[in-house]
Design an enzyme around this catalytic site. Structure first.
Site, PDB file in Angstrom:
ATOM      1  N   ALA A   1       4.964  13.902   2.550  1.00 56.16           N
ATOM      2  CA  ALA A   1       3.315  13.941   2.715  1.00 56.16           C
ATOM      3  C   ALA A   1       3.227  12.600   3.635  1.00 56.16           C
ATOM      4  O   ALA A   1       3.111  11.525   3.120  1.00 56.16           O
ATOM      5  CB  ALA A   1       2.752  13.884   1.554  1.00 56.16           C
TER       6      ALA A   1
ATOM      7  N   GLY B   1      13.343  -5.849  35.562  1.00 60.40           N
ATOM      8  CA  GLY B   1      15.146  -5.468  35.798  1.00 60.40           C
ATOM      9  C   GLY B   1      15.744  -5.357  34.493  1.00 60.40           C
ATOM     10  O   GLY B   1      15.281  -5.133  33.476  1.00 60.40           O
TER      11      GLY B   1
ATOM     12  N   GLN C   1       2.691  -4.903  47.004  1.00 57.35           N
ATOM     13  CA  GLN C   1       1.357  -4.213  46.653  1.00 57.35           C
ATOM     14  C   GLN C   1       1.791  -3.484  45.410  1.00 57.35           C
ATOM     15  O   GLN C   1       1.005  -2.975  44.508  1.00 57.35           O
ATOM     16  CB  GLN C   1       0.975  -3.263  47.750  1.00 57.35           C
ATOM     17  CG  GLN C   1       0.069  -4.173  48.761  1.00 57.35           C
ATOM     18  CD  GLN C   1      -0.471  -3.577  49.927  1.00 57.35           C
ATOM     19  OE1 GLN C   1      -0.318  -2.333  50.094  1.00 57.35           O
ATOM     20  NE2 GLN C   1      -1.422  -3.918  50.546  1.00 57.35           N
TER      21      GLN C   1
ATOM     22  N   GLN D   1       9.675  -3.357  33.002  1.00 54.65           N
ATOM     23  CA  GLN D   1      10.224  -2.839  34.304  1.00 54.65           C
ATOM     24  C   GLN D   1      10.048  -4.044  35.421  1.00 54.65           C
ATOM     25  O   GLN D   1      11.222  -3.962  36.133  1.00 54.65           O
ATOM     26  CB  GLN D   1       9.460  -1.568  34.864  1.00 54.65           C
ATOM     27  CG  GLN D   1       9.714  -0.944  36.177  1.00 54.65           C
ATOM     28  CD  GLN D   1      11.135   0.096  35.689  1.00 54.65           C
ATOM     29  OE1 GLN D   1      11.378   0.163  34.485  1.00 54.65           O
ATOM     30  NE2 GLN D   1      11.521   0.479  36.651  1.00 54.65           N
TER      31      GLN D   1
ATOM     32  N   PHE E   1       0.866  -1.107   0.034  1.00 60.11           N
ATOM     33  CA  PHE E   1      -0.173  -0.057  -0.075  1.00 60.11           C
ATOM     34  C   PHE E   1       0.734   1.166  -0.211  1.00 60.11           C
ATOM     35  O   PHE E   1       1.550   1.472   1.226  1.00 60.11           O
ATOM     36  CB  PHE E   1      -0.833  -0.015   1.232  1.00 60.11           C
ATOM     37  CG  PHE E   1      -1.768   1.098   1.478  1.00 60.11           C
ATOM     38  CD1 PHE E   1      -3.143   1.042   0.968  1.00 60.11           C
ATOM     39  CD2 PHE E   1      -1.402   1.997   2.525  1.00 60.11           C
ATOM     40  CE1 PHE E   1      -3.853   1.969   1.458  1.00 60.11           C
ATOM     41  CE2 PHE E   1      -2.467   2.853   2.621  1.00 60.11           C
ATOM     42  CZ  PHE E   1      -3.816   3.008   1.932  1.00 60.11           C
TER      43      PHE E   1
ATOM     44  N   LEU F   1       0.975   5.036  -0.062  1.00 57.98           N
ATOM     45  CA  LEU F   1       0.338   6.319   0.134  1.00 57.98           C
ATOM     46  C   LEU F   1       1.381   7.486   0.690  1.00 57.98           C
ATOM     47  O   LEU F   1       1.476   8.507   0.026  1.00 57.98           O
ATOM     48  CB  LEU F   1      -0.641   6.112   1.251  1.00 57.98           C
ATOM     49  CG  LEU F   1      -1.458   7.244   1.526  1.00 57.98           C
ATOM     50  CD1 LEU F   1      -2.464   7.516   0.406  1.00 57.98           C
ATOM     51  CD2 LEU F   1      -2.427   6.904   2.869  1.00 57.98           C
TER      52      LEU F   1
ATOM     53  N   GLU G   1      -0.274   4.431   9.859  1.00 63.97           N
ATOM     54  CA  GLU G   1      -1.888   4.470   9.611  1.00 63.97           C
ATOM     55  C   GLU G   1      -2.409   5.478  10.269  1.00 63.97           C
ATOM     56  O   GLU G   1      -3.787   5.469  10.870  1.00 63.97           O
ATOM     57  CB  GLU G   1      -2.617   3.315   9.902  1.00 63.97           C
ATOM     58  CG  GLU G   1      -2.129   2.018   8.760  1.00 63.97           C
ATOM     59  CD  GLU G   1      -2.875   0.824   8.701  1.00 63.97           C
ATOM     60  OE1 GLU G   1      -4.184   0.795   8.891  1.00 63.97           O
ATOM     61  OE2 GLU G   1      -2.149  -0.159   8.721  1.00 63.97           O
TER      62      GLU G   1
ATOM     63  N   PRO H   1       7.786  11.552   1.065  1.00 64.61           N
ATOM     64  CA  PRO H   1       8.879  11.917   2.077  1.00 64.61           C
ATOM     65  C   PRO H   1       8.246  13.433   2.482  1.00 64.61           C
ATOM     66  O   PRO H   1       8.275  13.665   3.639  1.00 64.61           O
ATOM     67  CB  PRO H   1      10.038  12.416   1.152  1.00 64.61           C
ATOM     68  CG  PRO H   1       9.934  11.195   0.241  1.00 64.61           C
ATOM     69  CD  PRO H   1       8.263  11.056  -0.137  1.00 64.61           C
TER      70      PRO H   1
ATOM     71  N   SER I   1       1.619  12.522   7.809  1.00 68.42           N
ATOM     72  CA  SER I   1       0.268  12.592   8.106  1.00 68.42           C
ATOM     73  C   SER I   1      -0.641  13.626   7.084  1.00 68.42           C
ATOM     74  O   SER I   1      -1.811  13.367   7.169  1.00 68.42           O
ATOM     75  CB  SER I   1       0.623  13.522   9.403  1.00 68.42           C
ATOM     76  OG  SER I   1       1.384  12.592  10.487  1.00 68.42           O
TER      77      SER I   1
HETATM   78  C1  LIG Z   1       7.071   0.801  10.143  1.00 67.45           C
HETATM   79  C2  LIG Z   1       6.440   1.786   9.242  1.00 67.45           C
HETATM   80  C3  LIG Z   1       5.586   1.356   8.202  1.00 67.45           C
HETATM   81  C4  LIG Z   1       5.008   1.952   7.567  1.00 67.45           C
HETATM   82  N1  LIG Z   1       4.219   1.331   6.387  1.00 67.45           N
HETATM   83  C5  LIG Z   1       3.629   2.213   5.199  1.00 67.45           C
HETATM   84  C6  LIG Z   1       3.044   1.893   4.072  1.00 67.45           C
HETATM   85  O1  LIG Z   1       2.948   0.351   3.871  1.00 67.45           O
HETATM   86  N2  LIG Z   1       2.504   2.646   3.438  1.00 67.45           N
HETATM   87  C7  LIG Z   1       2.528   3.938   3.530  1.00 67.45           C
HETATM   88  O2  LIG Z   1       1.784   4.483   2.588  1.00 67.45           O
HETATM   89  N3  LIG Z   1       3.014   4.374   4.762  1.00 67.45           N
HETATM   90  C8  LIG Z   1       3.590   3.708   5.722  1.00 67.45           C
HETATM   91  N4  LIG Z   1       4.184   4.200   6.609  1.00 67.45           N
HETATM   92  C9  LIG Z   1       4.186   5.860   6.897  1.00 67.45           C
HETATM   93  C10 LIG Z   1       3.314   6.095   8.024  1.00 67.45           C
HETATM   94  O3  LIG Z   1       1.957   5.956   7.648  1.00 67.45           O
HETATM   95  C11 LIG Z   1       4.044   7.927   8.326  1.00 67.45           C
HETATM   96  O4  LIG Z   1       4.994   7.527   8.680  1.00 67.45           O
HETATM   97  C12 LIG Z   1       2.772   8.281   9.034  1.00 67.45           C
HETATM   98  O5  LIG Z   1       1.817   8.646   8.602  1.00 67.45           O
HETATM   99  C13 LIG Z   1       3.586   9.611   9.569  1.00 67.45           C
HETATM  100  O6  LIG Z   1       4.102  10.544   8.702  1.00 67.45           O
HETATM  101  P1  LIG Z   1       5.284  10.975   8.653  1.00 67.45           P
HETATM  102  O7  LIG Z   1       6.055   9.862   8.907  1.00 67.45           O
HETATM  103  O8  LIG Z   1       5.693  11.769   7.435  1.00 67.45           O
HETATM  104  O9  LIG Z   1       5.450  11.924  10.030  1.00 67.45           O
HETATM  105  P2  LIG Z   1       4.891  13.694   9.985  1.00 67.45           P
HETATM  106  O10 LIG Z   1       3.633  13.651   9.166  1.00 67.45           O
HETATM  107  O11 LIG Z   1       6.096  14.268   9.768  1.00 67.45           O
HETATM  108  O12 LIG Z   1       4.614  13.670  11.486  1.00 67.45           O
HETATM  109  C14 LIG Z   1       5.456  13.534  12.438  1.00 67.45           C
HETATM  110  C15 LIG Z   1       4.703  13.709  13.769  1.00 67.45           C
HETATM  111  O13 LIG Z   1       3.898  14.738  13.949  1.00 67.45           O
HETATM  112  C16 LIG Z   1       2.795  14.628  14.878  1.00 67.45           C
HETATM  113  N5  LIG Z   1       1.661  15.040  14.126  1.00 67.45           N
HETATM  114  C17 LIG Z   1       1.173  14.546  13.040  1.00 67.45           C
HETATM  115  N6  LIG Z   1       0.045  15.363  12.705  1.00 67.45           N
HETATM  116  C18 LIG Z   1      -0.110  16.286  13.773  1.00 67.45           C
HETATM  117  C19 LIG Z   1      -0.912  17.615  14.140  1.00 67.45           C
HETATM  118  N7  LIG Z   1      -1.939  17.612  13.200  1.00 67.45           N
HETATM  119  N8  LIG Z   1      -0.779  18.079  15.183  1.00 67.45           N
HETATM  120  C20 LIG Z   1       0.046  17.793  15.937  1.00 67.45           C
HETATM  121  N9  LIG Z   1       0.962  16.828  15.775  1.00 67.45           N
HETATM  122  C21 LIG Z   1       0.946  16.167  14.634  1.00 67.45           C
HETATM  123  C22 LIG Z   1       2.714  12.910  15.281  1.00 67.45           C
HETATM  124  O14 LIG Z   1       3.325  12.693  16.395  1.00 67.45           O
HETATM  125  C23 LIG Z   1       3.758  12.517  13.986  1.00 67.45           C
HETATM  126  O15 LIG Z   1       4.382  11.481  14.443  1.00 67.45           O
HETATM  127  C24 LIG Z   1       4.863   3.401   7.627  1.00 67.45           C
HETATM  128  C25 LIG Z   1       5.649   3.958   8.623  1.00 67.45           C
HETATM  129  C26 LIG Z   1       6.328   3.257   9.543  1.00 67.45           C
HETATM  130  C27 LIG Z   1       7.270   3.857  10.819  1.00 67.45           C
END
Ligand SMILES: Cc1cc2nc3c(=O)[nH]c(=O)nc-3n(C[C@H](O)[C@H](O)[C@H](O)COP(=O)(O)OP(=O)(O)OC[C@H]3O[C@@H](n4cnc5c(N)ncnc54)[C@H](O)[C@@H]3O)c2cc1C
Length: 402
Positions: free
Chosen positions: A144, A351, A291, A348, A137, A139, A375, A142, A146
């Protein structure tokens, strides 16, 4: 797997969310995991291990549950969310990589199950379901992640084809997949409404694996580079401009299953923690006699039960045909963050041994981390829930919400 873990998911299977077939499925996958998955975790060659796991999961019939359409090798005509969650919870309890292998077949082909033509479904889904083709998948980019609607990978119409140029990154199964479902900017409208999905075969000229990415819990992951990759129009998934919606519909199913996998990791950590608390001698007593330890175990159990309730509420609601955007977001947020806390607490209890490379809790500690990011990171889930609440409030009071 620790002997303290049990087949019936700590009584959860008696909940009214489940039907008899789900209880049978849970018992079946638990037995399969015990017979087939060694919990060594030290996979030297993740590509080879993943390929083998996909083949074995396919041969055993487990991959059918992530595919929609009996005619195309699926278990049912729609994807049974509760079944996918039970499979992921149980696989994750035994092996992060086995869970990953199953999850990616579903996520990678989900958009085909939901929006593919008969020809597309017939060509790809049976091989996904029997484990002879590996899906991915694509989506994220670099610039784009979140903010996925900011994607720039371009698909330009050229005769009976589209030509793709740009990069996708963090693509799970990148390097071993047979095909990628790629979301690209076709430009019908700005932002989310100008994105279209395509099925791109891995051997398409112009598509290359630009970089393999190592992460703390290793699995196949890559950056893909598209340079003039020509994709026939017949490989377009759904209508032009509808790709973003298709991606979100796919995530609505699989986001809940990420929460289920988190729950599986947490259950494994709980079993390890209990075993350690019951056996470690100190100060003339046993760790579990204190406890402070009991409070820690109680907190872990509370987190696990509340996560399970949220996971299976979202899964059940989706299986009733309801929209579950808010419920799936709550489940993923709570279960992934909660699992990290449960695993940390278990660590934890161990240890020094907790941080020793190769112990179960150390592997779980690494394994859970990415689930709080992919996701949709936790912050994204929080925004989904908050916005949905405001929208519902506006609808109920006649006000406005964005
Ligand atoms: C192990 C792994 C597997 C993956 N597999 C896939 C895959 O198969 N296909 C695919 O398309 N993608 C995949 N991804 C990508 C993944 O979906 C993205 O890493 C994720 O969406 C975050 O995008 P970014 O890394 O660009 O972080 P950024 O978008 O730069 O975000 C950085 C951080 O900003 C914070 N943040 C985000 N939005 C907000 C907001 N509105 N307000 C405040 N804080 C915010 C969050 O803490 C986030 O972690 C994978 C990622 C990893 C780590």
């Amino acid at each position: 797997m620790n002997a303290n873990s049990d087949v019936d998911l700590h009584g959860a299977l008696a909940w009214p969310f489940f039907e008899p077939r789900h209880r049978e499925l849970a018992a079946g996958i638990e037995a399969w995991c015990r017979a087939n998955l060694s919990h060594d975790g030290g996979h030297k060659d993740v590509d080879a291990t993943c390929r083998r796991l996909v083949r074995e999961l396919g041969a055993a019939g487990w991959l059918k549950y992530g595919v929609g359409g009996v005619a195309y090798g699926g278990h049912g005509d729609t994807i049974d969310t509760r079944a996918v969650c039970l499979l992921r919870e149980t696989l994750a309890k035994h092996s992060g990589l086995a869970d990953f292998a199953l999850a990616m077949q579903g996520l990678g082909s989900g958009a085909i199950s939901l929006g593919g033509t008969h020809e597309q479904k017939a060509r790809y889904l049976p091989r996904v379901a029997n484990g002879t083709a590996i899906a991915a998948f694509a989506l994220s980019e670099p610039e784009a992640g979140s903010d996925v609607a900011a994607m720039t990978l371009a698909a330009r119409e050229d005769g009976d084809a589209y030509v793709l140029d740009g990069d996708k990154t963090w693509i799970s199964n990148g390097g071993i997949a047979d095909f990628y479902v790629v979301f690209a900017r076709t430009g019908e409208a700005p932002g989310a409404r100008g994105i279209t999905a395509f099925i791109v075969d891995a051997d398409t000229p112009g598509l290359e694996i630009a970089e393999r990415i190592d992460v703390i819990a290793p699995h196949p992951l890559a950056r893909l580079h598209f340079a003039g990759a020509r994709v026939p129009r017949s490989q377009m998934l759904g209508a032009p401009g509808e790709g973003f919606k298709l991606a979100m519909r796919t995530l609505d199913i699989f986001r809940t299953s990420v929460a289920a996998a988190s729950l599986g990791f947490a259950r494994h950590a709980m079993a390890e923690g209990l075993s350690r608390a019951a056996s470690r001698k100190m100060f003339g007593q046993t760790l579990g006699d204190f406890q402070l330890t009991q409070a820690k175990l109680a907190q872990m159990a509370l987190t696990i039960d509340s996560s399970a309730l949220l996971v299976y509420r979202a899964a059940w609601l989706r299986d009733q045909g309801e929209s579950v955007t808010r419920e799936a977001a709550m489940a993923k947020w709570h279960a992934s963050e909660g699992a990290q806390q449960v695993i940390d607490a278990a660590m934890q209890l161990f240890g020094g041994m907790g941080v020793q490379s190769g112990t179960a809790v150390e592997m779980l500690y690494r394994e859970i981390r990415a689930l709080r990011i992919y996701e949709g990171a936790t912050e994204v889930q929080q925004l989904i829930v908050g916005r949905d609440l405001l929208k519902a409030h506006a609808a109920a009071t006649g006000g406005n919400a964005k």
